[in-house]
Enzyme design. Structure first.
Site, short mmCIF file in Angstrom:
data_model
loop_
_atom_site.label_atom_id
_atom_site.label_comp_id
_atom_site.label_asym_id
_atom_site.label_seq_id
_atom_site.Cartn_x
_atom_site.Cartn_y
_atom_site.Cartn_z
N PHE A 124 0.87 -1.18 0.00
CA PHE A 124 0.00 0.00 0.00
C PHE A 124 0.91 1.24 0.00
O PHE A 124 1.80 1.35 0.85
CB PHE A 124 -0.88 -0.02 1.25
CG PHE A 124 -1.92 1.06 1.29
CD1 PHE A 124 -3.10 0.92 0.60
CD2 PHE A 124 -1.71 2.22 2.01
CE1 PHE A 124 -4.06 1.92 0.63
CE2 PHE A 124 -2.66 3.23 2.05
CZ PHE A 124 -3.84 3.08 1.35
N ASP A 184 3.62 -4.39 8.91
CA ASP A 184 2.36 -3.67 8.78
C ASP A 184 1.26 -4.73 8.76
O ASP A 184 1.26 -5.62 7.90
CB ASP A 184 2.37 -2.84 7.49
CG ASP A 184 1.12 -1.99 7.36
OD1 ASP A 184 0.05 -2.45 7.78
OD2 ASP A 184 1.22 -0.88 6.81
N TYR A 207 -9.56 0.25 11.56
CA TYR A 207 -10.85 0.48 10.90
C TYR A 207 -11.17 -0.53 9.82
O TYR A 207 -12.23 -0.48 9.23
CB TYR A 207 -10.93 1.91 10.33
CG TYR A 207 -9.76 2.33 9.45
CD1 TYR A 207 -9.63 1.87 8.15
CD2 TYR A 207 -8.78 3.19 9.93
CE1 TYR A 207 -8.56 2.26 7.36
CE2 TYR A 207 -7.72 3.60 9.15
CZ TYR A 207 -7.61 3.12 7.85
OH TYR A 207 -6.55 3.50 7.09
N LYS A 208 -10.25 -1.47 9.55
CA LYS A 208 -10.53 -2.50 8.53
C LYS A 208 -11.26 -3.67 9.22
O LYS A 208 -12.37 -3.50 9.69
CB LYS A 208 -9.24 -2.86 7.81
CG LYS A 208 -8.76 -1.68 6.93
CD LYS A 208 -7.41 -1.86 6.30
CE LYS A 208 -7.06 -0.61 5.48
NZ LYS A 208 -5.65 -0.51 5.12
N ARG A 351 -11.55 -6.34 -6.03
CA ARG A 351 -11.12 -6.82 -4.72
C ARG A 351 -12.34 -7.12 -3.84
O ARG A 351 -13.27 -6.32 -3.78
CB ARG A 351 -10.26 -5.74 -4.09
CG ARG A 351 -9.48 -6.14 -2.89
CD ARG A 351 -8.51 -5.03 -2.51
NE ARG A 351 -9.22 -3.91 -1.90
CZ ARG A 351 -8.68 -3.11 -0.96
NH1 ARG A 351 -7.45 -3.31 -0.55
NH2 ARG A 351 -9.37 -2.11 -0.46
C1 PLP Z 1 -5.06 0.76 5.04
C2 PLP Z 1 -3.57 0.83 5.04
C3 PLP Z 1 -2.91 1.96 5.50
C4 PLP Z 1 -3.69 3.17 5.94
O1 PLP Z 1 -2.91 4.23 6.36
P1 PLP Z 1 -3.57 5.47 7.09
O2 PLP Z 1 -2.42 6.19 7.64
O3 PLP Z 1 -4.53 4.91 8.11
O4 PLP Z 1 -4.34 6.26 6.06
C5 PLP Z 1 -1.53 1.95 5.56
N1 PLP Z 1 -0.83 0.87 5.15
C6 PLP Z 1 -1.43 -0.24 4.67
C7 PLP Z 1 -0.62 -1.42 4.25
C8 PLP Z 1 -2.82 -0.27 4.60
O5 PLP Z 1 -3.43 -1.36 4.11
#
Ligand code: PLP
Length: 392
Positions: A124, A184, A207-208, A351
């Site tokens: 991401f 992560d 939040y996921k 997805r």
């Molecule tokens: C959802 C996600 C984020 C989200 O980052 P925010 O700082 O909360 O916007 C970061 N890294 C990964 C791998 C994610 O899937």
């Protein structure tokens, strides 16, 4: 497998009662719990209490009487079992991007004779953007682990394909190469049995799959062996040894509290606390077992109608299934129009996330039938699906 078989599996599902804990709109199959988890029923009441009782009546006294001051640590202790670590090693607050910054900056300082951070170009993007902001030399994981690598930052589960790393194996390999491991867990927490206790740092959002709500605070795990030496580059007043001494110079707190930054987002914590009330009763082994069943069922039902972008072996993927489609955007819009909510990730990924606490086998069956119909009848070619919305 037909629809009745799915209903039978749902009737025997040990997690089936959890579905009633969530607000799920009628007529929607919500396969985006990997992006924003559904609303737990108890959350509204908990947030209302935080607003009306704690803020409205207790006013500034809420810092003491409602436990706001300690929220980053008390919530961290409640979250710790979900990632396989002990109390006193997780802090909650801020965002994932901020936690990435804190973890990698601290890890770099713990390994000062090296200067390269290894990451995954397919991760991401925010994780890699933050590395750019740190100004370190970045190298892709495909280039191997050489003796100048200080830190490795990877996502356990890839956000596009759902492919999963073997955390234990990778952590051991990275540490044997003299580097520090930062995980992560955004796409794994709440979907897998996790054990990052051997890692140096780990972080993720809530939040996921955890259903903490839009903008819910992130978490950061720091291995206790680093608590004394690790530095928090965002040395805000909350991380001070005595925040209420208001000393002119920064002096870090002992233990995990030195990784807090500043005032917690109290209202967002209230929502997260409500979802942790649910998670406290969940057996993660059952979550993973059901997740494997749901994703495998979806892969089987879609069959060769689409090219699979996720690993075919269930043990190598998280709780999502992705497919390639050149016209993925209008295909997803057509699906959403028919009550099946997944999402589209550019350039060509469809997805689908499967949150085992509230997705049933019959939902998977219905979603697959709708997807097959959209493809078969080319319903996605309707012009109204071509125009891109701001958030895909
Ligand atoms: C959802 C996600 C984020 C989200 O980052 P925010 O700082 O909360 O916007 C970061 N890294 C990964 C791998 C994610 O899937």
């Amino acid at each position: 497998m037909n629809r009745d078989d799915c209903l039978a599996l749902d009737a025997a599902d040990p997690l089936k009662a959890f579905r009633d804990e969530f607000v799920l709109p009628e007529g929607v199959v919500y396969l985006v719990g990997n992006s924003l988890g559904a609303l737990p029923r108890r959350t509204s009441e908990r947030v209302r209490r935080a607003v009306e009782q704690e803020w409205g009546r207790e006013l500034v006294g809420g810092w003491n009487s409602a436990g706001w001051y300690a929220q980053p640590l008390t919530t961290g202790d409640r979250l710790a079992p979900l990632i396989g670590v002990g109390p006193g090693s997780v802090v909650v607050g801020n965002t994932t991007s901020i936690a990435v910054y804190q973890a990698v900056a601290a890890a770099l300082r713990l390994n000062p004779s090296r200067n390269v951070v290894v990451a995954d170009v397919t991760n991401f993007p925010t994780d890699n953007y933050v590395l750019e902001g740190l100004g370190c030399e970045i190298r892709d994981i495909s280039e191997g682990l050489h003796d100048d690598v200080a830190v490795v930052l990877l996502s356990e589960v890839n956000y596009r394909t759902g492919e999963r790393y073997d955390v234990a194996e990778m952590t051991a390999r990275v540490q044997a190469a003299g580097a520090l491991m930062v995980w992560d867990l955004c796409h794994s927490v709440g979907a897998l049995e996790i054990d990052v206790s051997a890692a140096d740092f780990a972080l993720g959002c809530t939040y996921k799959y955890l259903n903490g709500g839009p903008g819910a605070p992130a978490f950061l795990y720091v291995n206790p062996r680093h608590h004394e030496a690790a530095e928090n580059v965002l040395s805000g007043w909350y991380a001070h040894a005595e925040p209420f001494a208001f000393e002119p110079r920064f002096r870090p707190a002992d233990g995990i509290r030195r990784f807090t930054v500043s005032t917690p987002h109290v209202l967002s914590f209230a929502a997260l606390e409500a979802s942790l009330d649910v998670w406290e009763r969940v057996d993660l082994a059952q979550v993973r077992a059901k997740s494997v069943q749901l994703t495998s069922l979806f892969v089987d039902l879609v069959g060769d109608a689409l090219e699979l972008a996720s690993p075919r072996e269930p043990e190598r993927r998280g709780s999502q299934v992705s497919f390639f489609h050149r016209d993925g955007y209008p295909v997803m819009r057509a699906l959403i129009d028919r009550g099946v909510h997944g999402d589209f990730r550019a350039p060509d990924i469809l997805r689908f996330g499967f949150a085992p606490l509230y997705i049933r086998h019959v939902d998977v069956y219905d979603a697959a039938q709708t997807l097959l119909e959209v493809l078969d009848k080319e319903l996605w070619r309707d012009e109204k699906y071509a125009q891109r919305l701001a958030v895909t």
